[in-house]
Design a protein around this motif. Structure first.
Motif, PDB file in Angstrom:
ATOM      1  N   ARG A 192      13.420   0.787  -1.330  1.00 24.39           N
ATOM      2  CA  ARG A 192      12.788  -0.493  -1.011  1.00 24.39           C
ATOM      3  C   ARG A 192      11.622  -0.295  -0.049  1.00 24.39           C
ATOM      4  NH1 ARG A 192      11.403  -4.178   3.217  1.00 24.39           N
ATOM      5  NH2 ARG A 192      11.369  -6.232   2.276  1.00 24.39           N
ATOM      6  N   GLU A 193      11.837   0.512   1.010  1.00 25.88           N
ATOM      7  CA  GLU A 193      10.761   0.751   1.976  1.00 25.88           C
ATOM      8  C   GLU A 193       9.687   1.660   1.371  1.00 25.88           C
ATOM      9  OE1 GLU A 193      10.506  -0.922   4.684  1.00 25.88           O
ATOM     10  OE2 GLU A 193      12.487  -1.824   4.587  1.00 25.88           O
ATOM     11  N   THR A 211       6.470  -7.657   5.642  1.00 26.00           N
ATOM     12  CA  THR A 211       5.043  -7.898   5.857  1.00 26.00           C
ATOM     13  C   THR A 211       4.889  -9.318   6.420  1.00 26.00           C
ATOM     14  OG1 THR A 211       4.727  -8.857   3.679  1.00 26.00           O
ATOM     15  CG2 THR A 211       4.459  -6.470   3.847  1.00 26.00           C
ATOM     16  N   GLN A 222       1.453  -2.427   7.506  1.00 25.28           N
ATOM     17  CA  GLN A 222       2.496  -2.297   6.483  1.00 25.28           C
ATOM     18  C   GLN A 222       3.052  -0.876   6.457  1.00 25.28           C
ATOM     19  OE1 GLN A 222       1.530  -4.299   2.822  1.00 25.28           O
ATOM     20  NE2 GLN A 222       3.038  -3.155   1.642  1.00 25.28           N
ATOM     21  N   ARG A 223       2.165   0.117   6.639  1.00 24.97           N
ATOM     22  CA  ARG A 223       2.647   1.498   6.680  1.00 24.97           C
ATOM     23  C   ARG A 223       3.547   1.724   7.885  1.00 24.97           C
ATOM     24  NH1 ARG A 223      -2.306   5.322   4.385  1.00 24.97           N
ATOM     25  NH2 ARG A 223      -2.315   4.292   2.353  1.00 24.97           N
ATOM     26  N   SER A 283       7.193  -0.393  -0.556  1.00 27.74           N
ATOM     27  CA  SER A 283       6.265  -1.133   0.300  1.00 27.74           C
ATOM     28  C   SER A 283       5.255  -0.167   0.929  1.00 27.74           C
ATOM     29  CB  SER A 283       7.050  -1.885   1.373  1.00 27.74           C
ATOM     30  OG  SER A 283       6.203  -2.691   2.139  1.00 27.74           O
ATOM     31  N   LEU A 284       5.731   1.020   1.298  1.00 19.82           N
ATOM     32  CA  LEU A 284       4.841   2.032   1.887  1.00 19.82           C
ATOM     33  C   LEU A 284       3.791   2.496   0.869  1.00 19.82           C
ATOM     34  CD1 LEU A 284       4.166   4.050   4.217  1.00 19.82           C
ATOM     35  CD2 LEU A 284       5.822   5.616   3.197  1.00 19.82           C
ATOM     36  N   GLU A 307       9.574  -9.360  -3.025  1.00 20.73           N
ATOM     37  CA  GLU A 307       9.846  -7.969  -2.666  1.00 20.73           C
ATOM     38  C   GLU A 307       8.874  -7.077  -3.441  1.00 20.73           C
ATOM     39  OE1 GLU A 307      12.795  -6.394  -0.737  1.00 20.73           O
ATOM     40  OE2 GLU A 307      11.997  -8.212   0.171  1.00 20.73           O
ATOM     41  N   HIS A 309      13.733  -1.022  -7.506  1.00 21.59           N
ATOM     42  CA  HIS A 309      12.707  -0.342  -6.714  1.00 21.59           C
ATOM     43  C   HIS A 309      12.471   1.064  -7.257  1.00 21.59           C
ATOM     44  CE1 HIS A 309      11.951  -3.332  -3.697  1.00 21.59           C
ATOM     45  NE2 HIS A 309      13.250  -3.541  -3.540  1.00 21.59           N
ATOM     46  N   THR A 360       7.129   0.117   7.432  1.00 19.35           N
ATOM     47  CA  THR A 360       8.028   0.773   6.479  1.00 19.35           C
ATOM     48  C   THR A 360       8.540   2.083   7.076  1.00 19.35           C
ATOM     49  OG1 THR A 360       6.121   1.772   5.363  1.00 19.35           O
ATOM     50  CG2 THR A 360       6.980  -0.250   4.427  1.00 19.35           C
ATOM     51  N   SER A 387      11.844  -3.732   6.584  1.00 19.16           N
ATOM     52  CA  SER A 387      10.495  -4.117   6.992  1.00 19.16           C
ATOM     53  C   SER A 387      10.092  -5.410   6.298  1.00 19.16           C
ATOM     54  CB  SER A 387       9.497  -3.015   6.624  1.00 19.16           C
ATOM     55  OG  SER A 387       9.254  -3.021   5.226  1.00 19.16           O
TER      56      SER A 387
END
Lengths: 399, 399
Positions: free
Chosen positions: A63-64, B95, B74-75, A67-68, A143, A107, B78, B93
């Motif tokens: 999940r992270e 945003t 955002q980086r 986003s990363l 998400e 994800h 995460t 995390s």
């Protein structure tokens, strides 16, 4: 024309390349074309982010990670939009979410459920160049997800499918070759290839385009082009389509190689299928799709069984084999590759299999399992014979 | 305790610092505290992104800049969430958008309209550490916005206000000092300061915290703490609150300096206000808030008029002054600073203004415009006298 252009990581690796793409887009717009860009993360960005996450012990946190990683594409698209806009061509960037890419919640390997193009269409109607982040989407709950391997190609093809536009995939290679030029420098570039051939080439290891995006293009009949970024001469590149014009001339389109093959064998099984049933249940549980399976009855009524998979998968199977409590030992042979001769001409031209085998025989190249489909013949050969096999078959079929 | 902790760019500049914060969060959770982290972009990330955008001519494209810059935070979030999770403390995390920060559509300096904490609350209820991207939000239409200068502090204070939590702002300085220690190394750290004093210090140039976040904290009575990241000794830091305990002991809280001041003058105007009306209309059009304005009647019934602003603003005014077609020339004097003595004790302790002026007189420091408020006395002095003024006032008031 209405074109979705996709630029991979090496094509947007630095600001000069981004400027050059912006200039190209300006020329396209001035020539009256409508353009949507889909872009990947710049250069080695994704790898660097994965390294950082790994150092923190977070690379398995899907999940992270999604986003990363999604920030990589987001940076590229904003820079591209700025560069285009700075040339006086109105442009806007859209993240996967902003572009309406609604995906499953898986994800790291999400599937696109739908694209809600309301926002995209509004900007297209305003005459803007829209720059879309490849590889990413979002669930209904906002998400952030990523689409997995080849994800940016999938983004581009899905957009082209949804809008009925053409899709140009730009990369650092000059199209699709009959054989990987790193293995066979004399290989020829194909002007055209069918979806089916391309899928065979891709899933058999050619590696220029993931099967998933070709499949999607085929399903929605999207005219695909694969070529080098910013190469103006479009004859240097390959069109991928339903039917090509050169069906008759060229029975064989190319040869692809899948590396690192393992042969797994169990001999002298009783002919009751019990052990095989248990083995396949285990393999399915390990999420492995077997490639080729073969069984032969011996003269005394027993079964010799073998299957093929890549080395990594064979490692996984051997690690879990104890769970079966079997008295039949599995043996493994390593050091093989799978060579596939691909072409829609195979089903209409007779004697191709014979020519493949006699060519290999003439050069003392031993082959193991042979399988064939409507458009391909595949043989397992020893790794040490790979280069020689490519050369003699390349010569024989004028590839 | 329930604490929103905000970490600035230098506090998350590398992976070691991120690991150390994760370890600290683990200890906080094990001690039974609830923690929300708000983080800025790592180290110099934002500056590097601005450089890239500028090189492409896109730094004035506020919409794309917001989307570009938001990737920095955002980086960080995460990576922080991964690092915390890797220590066995569930973390996620969010945003700005995912955390429900709904803002106005003013790119680059958006205002928070509301925070929809539904998603955030769900994760808090699950016992997770939530790591929120500072500085960013989104409009109702999913357009990414940023909050402008000091934006991450604003994010943290706004969350604390909404949830009724305390807010700890971590930075690379050990709290608020009576005078900037770079100018006056003997300066003392303040254990406590009131919101009003802090706002005076901030808007008069102290620079550790933007007025906007202090204003927000004051409005919702959020207990603020300002200190060095990962410093365990909380006596090394400053609490900012409605009323401090040490009101009686210390009439003066500190001295702040606003650099690069210009004095603008127009002499011998007729006393009809026409020119001044035109001038103020122009200045308002240029989006400049004047600092201090003064006019004096001369013995022959004319008006001498002067106002103070920073050098950059005076440049802008001079560039547009021709638009007034005035026969009254504006002259400019450069090389000034505005020195402010700040403290809630000023209104209750008599003689402070007298002590300030007599101290400066005793050291032959000339002052120009003097203004005062309930909690501050400000003087314009020459740049060359700045250091000496700080030292003699610092000594006189034991700061």
């Amino acid at each position: 024309m209405n074109i979705v252009e996709k630029y991979g990581g090496t094509s947007v690796a630095d600001l000069d390349k981004i400027r050059a793409i912006a200039q190209h887009v300006k020329e396209m717009k001035e020539a009256g074309h409508n353009v949507i860009l889909v872009a990947s993360a710049m250069g080695k960005t994704t790898n660097k982010l994965i390294e950082m996450a790994t150092a923190l012990g977070g690379h398995t946190n899907d999940r992270e990670m999604d986003s990363l990683l999604s920030t990589g594409e987001q940076r590229t698209i904003t820079l591209l939009a700025m560069a285009i806009d700075a040339l006086g061509i109105p442009a806007i960037s859209l993240t996967g979410y902003q572009c309406g890419f609604i995906t499953s919640h898986h994800h790291a390997h999400a599937r696109i459920k739908d694209i809600d193009i309301t926002n995209l269409q509004k900007h297209l109607d305003d005459g803007k160049v829209v720059v879309v982040a490849g590889f990413q989407g979002a669930t209904e709950h906002g998400e952030i997800t990523t689409l997995g391997r080849g994800g940016s190609d999938t983004t581009a093809v899905a957009l082209a499918a949804k809008l009925g536009w053409d899709c140009y995939i730009y990369t650092d290679v000059n199209g699709v070759y009959t054989i990987d030029p790193r293995m066979y420098p004399k290989a020829k570039r194909l002007k055209e290839i069918t979806y089916n051939e391309m899928m065979q080439m891709a899933c058999l290891g050619a590696g220029v385009l993931e099967t998933r995006s070709v499949e999607l293009a085929s399903k929605y009949n999207v005219r695909l082009f694969l070529g080098k970024a910013l190469e103006k001469d479009k004859s240097k590149g390959t069109f991928i389509m339903e039917k090509t014009k050169n069906l008759e001339d060229m029975p064989i389109t190319g040869i692809s190689i899948k590396e690192d093959y393992a042969i797994m064998r169990v001999n002298d099984l009783p002919n009751d299928g019990i052990f095989l049933g248990e083995l396949f249940t285990l393999i399915a549980k390990l999420d492995i799709n077997l490639d080729t399976i073969s069984q032969q009855l011996t003269h005394d009524g027993k079964v010799n069984f073998s299957f093929y998979c890549n080395k990594k998968q064979s490692d996984t199977i051997l690690k879990h084999i104890d769970e079966l409590n079997s008295k039949y030992p599995i043996s493994r042979l390593l050091g093989f590759v799978k060579l596939s001769v691909v072409g829609v001409g195979i089903s209409t031209h007779s004697g191709i299999a014979a020519k493949v085998l006699s060519t290999l025989n003439a050069h003392n190249i031993r082959y193991y399992m042979i399988t064939s489909s409507e458009i391909s013949i595949s043989l397992t050969i020893e790794e040490k014979d790979k280069q020689k096999a490519i050369e003699v078959l390349g010569e024989a079929f004028d590839l």
